[in-house]
Design a protein around this motif. Structure first.
Motif, PDB file in Angstrom:
ATOM      1  N   ARG A 101     -25.296 -17.529 -52.277  1.00  0.00           N
ATOM      2  CA  ARG A 101     -26.668 -18.013 -52.061  1.00  0.00           C
ATOM      3  C   ARG A 101     -27.634 -17.444 -53.096  1.00  0.00           C
ATOM      4  NH1 ARG A 101     -29.177 -14.992 -47.300  1.00  0.00           N
ATOM      5  NH2 ARG A 101     -28.988 -13.413 -48.942  1.00  0.00           N
ATOM      6  N   ASP A 102     -27.576 -16.129 -53.290  1.00  0.00           N
ATOM      7  CA  ASP A 102     -28.533 -15.470 -54.173  1.00  0.00           C
ATOM      8  C   ASP A 102     -28.368 -15.912 -55.620  1.00  0.00           C
ATOM      9  OD1 ASP A 102     -29.345 -14.172 -51.898  1.00  0.00           O
ATOM     10  OD2 ASP A 102     -28.431 -12.250 -52.407  1.00  0.00           O
ATOM     11  N   HIS A 132     -19.282 -23.497 -54.201  1.00  0.00           N
ATOM     12  CA  HIS A 132     -18.568 -23.646 -52.925  1.00  0.00           C
ATOM     13  C   HIS A 132     -19.468 -22.995 -51.870  1.00  0.00           C
ATOM     14  CE1 HIS A 132     -15.051 -21.386 -50.718  1.00  0.00           C
ATOM     15  NE2 HIS A 132     -15.003 -22.643 -50.280  1.00  0.00           N
ATOM     16  N   MET A 133     -19.964 -23.787 -50.911  1.00  0.00           N
ATOM     17  CA  MET A 133     -20.894 -23.267 -49.914  1.00  0.00           C
ATOM     18  C   MET A 133     -20.464 -23.653 -48.512  1.00  0.00           C
ATOM     19  SD  MET A 133     -24.819 -23.785 -51.186  1.00  0.00           S
ATOM     20  CE  MET A 133     -25.458 -22.974 -52.651  1.00  0.00           C
ATOM     21  N   LEU A 134     -20.884 -22.869 -47.547  1.00  0.00           N
ATOM     22  CA  LEU A 134     -20.762 -23.230 -46.145  1.00  0.00           C
ATOM     23  C   LEU A 134     -21.632 -24.449 -45.874  1.00  0.00           C
ATOM     24  CD1 LEU A 134     -21.211 -19.566 -45.027  1.00  0.00           C
ATOM     25  CD2 LEU A 134     -19.107 -20.864 -44.615  1.00  0.00           C
ATOM     26  N   ILE A 142     -35.171 -20.602 -43.966  1.00  0.00           N
ATOM     27  CA  ILE A 142     -34.849 -19.609 -42.935  1.00  0.00           C
ATOM     28  C   ILE A 142     -33.700 -18.692 -43.357  1.00  0.00           C
ATOM     29  CG2 ILE A 142     -35.696 -21.038 -41.055  1.00  0.00           C
ATOM     30  CD1 ILE A 142     -32.794 -21.826 -40.435  1.00  0.00           C
ATOM     31  N   ASP A 143     -33.288 -18.763 -44.623  1.00  0.00           N
ATOM     32  CA  ASP A 143     -32.110 -18.002 -45.065  1.00  0.00           C
ATOM     33  C   ASP A 143     -32.462 -16.706 -45.789  1.00  0.00           C
ATOM     34  OD1 ASP A 143     -33.141 -19.095 -47.388  1.00  0.00           O
ATOM     35  OD2 ASP A 143     -31.180 -19.602 -48.228  1.00  0.00           O
ATOM     36  N   GLY A 144     -33.728 -16.338 -45.823  1.00  0.00           N
ATOM     37  CA  GLY A 144     -34.127 -15.114 -46.502  1.00  0.00           C
ATOM     38  C   GLY A 144     -34.437 -15.295 -47.969  1.00  0.00           C
ATOM     39  N   VAL A 145     -34.130 -16.463 -48.521  1.00  0.00           N
ATOM     40  CA  VAL A 145     -34.410 -16.744 -49.937  1.00  0.00           C
ATOM     41  C   VAL A 145     -35.397 -17.892 -50.060  1.00  0.00           C
ATOM     42  CG1 VAL A 145     -33.406 -17.461 -52.141  1.00  0.00           C
ATOM     43  CG2 VAL A 145     -32.182 -15.835 -50.686  1.00  0.00           C
ATOM     44  N   GLY A 146     -35.131 -18.982 -49.346  1.00  0.00           N
ATOM     45  CA  GLY A 146     -36.100 -20.074 -49.270  1.00  0.00           C
ATOM     46  C   GLY A 146     -36.194 -20.949 -50.489  1.00  0.00           C
ATOM     47  N   VAL A 147     -35.108 -21.059 -51.255  1.00  0.00           N
ATOM     48  CA  VAL A 147     -35.059 -21.993 -52.387  1.00  0.00           C
ATOM     49  C   VAL A 147     -34.368 -23.261 -51.902  1.00  0.00           C
ATOM     50  CG1 VAL A 147     -34.142 -22.404 -54.697  1.00  0.00           C
ATOM     51  CG2 VAL A 147     -35.002 -20.140 -54.083  1.00  0.00           C
TER      52      VAL A 147
END
Length: 387
Positions: free
Chosen positions: A49-50, A61-63, A74-79
């Motif tokens: 993510r980061d 490759h992502m969930l 809502i993921d702490g990064v917000g991009v």
């Protein structure tokens, strides 16, 4: 049309369902699309993510719920992120420690029977004053988290009261089970099989048993990257569709396992990697193992995104006032998938939404009856309609 960017860095977590990226690289499908791809093996989903958010990775490759959580902020990064390609269906396993397995005294390995026995053990633990059992999943916004909670709640186990749920990166799950810091986990292949082969734990359920042919991983990019590199994005999608088609040919699964092992993409024994890819009947949408292409497995269904949005609401992750339909449609882009698939005349669904939980086997979707879909049952017999 010329690509905006030829040199691409893709991230992946060491799991068998990263196979489409590995195959597209090793078999030349990226190269056929004019892409020079470097694969970067990352330690955790937070790292994925980061690095995608910061532009250190072009895509990854992502969930499946990760682009939704990112777009919702809502993921702490917000991009804001998006996907236009599903990488696979199925693949996760729920495993428990050997000691808990023997406490469960299981007669059969079905979601209902395992849930009933687990509830009994948890009640006995509580009566004895023991601390809550600890179960791990891989990320707050993951299919693992939601299917674990869905199963527990469906068996009258409160995942917030009766258990303690924690996040552990996939490659660290087996070690955590071995050292006793967790009692069970939900994780993708091959780590459940690794724990069982080492005598550390026992696999008691798989993802297919909870929700047949449910979504798992996607190709994720930031919205800004997709808008700046539209042709490159379509080329990535096209190459990965080709890789998924190749993977679902039964004769190719053994070679895929060899590519994963020899490339050191997943540090597991060759036998475990081969076993993880050999489960079921590749190429058939009723397959209970990993499906990469059959049954429209690569299609990014907006209805899948809506199901994840519903789980985010159910478990108090999503603030009130967010338009769930708009969020799902911003995060999942079947229109871009169709544009990539059109490059080689591949048929794909004409609609963005489908119901779940109503089909016990192969079926076709109206109005296009040429595409076969697999079973989509939930273990509790529930149905889901995106409307």
């Amino acid at each position: 049309m010329a690509l905006e960017k030829n040199d691409i860095k893709l991230g992946l977590v060491p799991l068998i369902d990263a196979a489409p990226l590995i195959v597209a690289k090793e078999k030349g499908f990226f190269e056929e699309q004019g892409l020079n791809v470097t694969l970067s093996v990352e330690a955790s989903w937070a790292s994925i993510r980061d690095k995608v958010a910061a532009g250190l990775l072009d895509a990854a490759h992502m969930l499946a719920p990760m682009p939704i959580a990112a777009t919702a902020g809502i993921d702490g990064v917000g991009v804001p992120m998006m996907t236009a390609l599903s990488l696979n269906l199925n693949g996760n396993a729920i495993a428990v420690s050997q000691s808990l397995y023997w406490r469960l005294q299981l007669d059969e390995l079905t979601p209902i029977s395992v849930g009933e026995r687990l509830k009994r053990v948890l009640e006995a633990d509580r009566a004895a004053g023991a601390p809550p059992r600890v179960f791990a999943h891989v990320f707050p916004f993951s299919p693992h988290h939601y299917e674990l909670r869905y199963w527990l709640a469906g068996c009258d186990i409160d995942p917030d009261r009766d258990l303690q749920l924690v996040v552990i990166p996939p490659p660290q799950m087996v070690r955590a089970l071995r050292d006793g810091s967790i009692d069970g986990f939900c994780v993708g292949a091959p780590w459940g099989a690794v724990a069982q082969a080492a005598g550390i734990g026992r696999v008691v359920l798989n993802k297919y048993q909870i929700w047949n042919n449910s979504p798992e991983k996607v190709l994720g990019v930031t919205r800004a990257w997709a808008e700046a590199h539209p042709q490159t994005h379509l080329a990535l999608i096209a190459a990965l569709i080709r890789a998924a088609q190749w993977l679902d040919q039964p004769a190719n699964r053994s070679e895929a396992a060899r590519l994963i092992v020899e490339g050191h993409y997943v540090e597991a024994t060759p036998e475990t990697v081969h076993e993880s890819l050999a489960v079921g009947a590749p190429g058939k949408p009723e397959n209970a193992g990993l499906v990469f292409h059959a049954g429209a497995a690569t299609f990014p269904w907006v209805s899948h995104a809506l199901w994840f949005v519903g789980q985010m609401r159910r478990w108090n992750q999503l603030p009130p006032g967010i338009d769930g339909d708009a969020l799902a449609r911003a995060s999942y882009r079947p229109d871009l998938y169709r544009a990539a698939a059109a490059q080689f005349g591949m048929p794909c669904p004409a609609v963005d939404l489908k119901s779940e939980g109503q089909h016990t086997g192969i079926h076709t979707l109206s109005p296009d009856h040429t595409i076969e879909l697999g079973a989509d049952r939930f273990f509790d017999g529930a149905g889901y309609s995106p409307s």
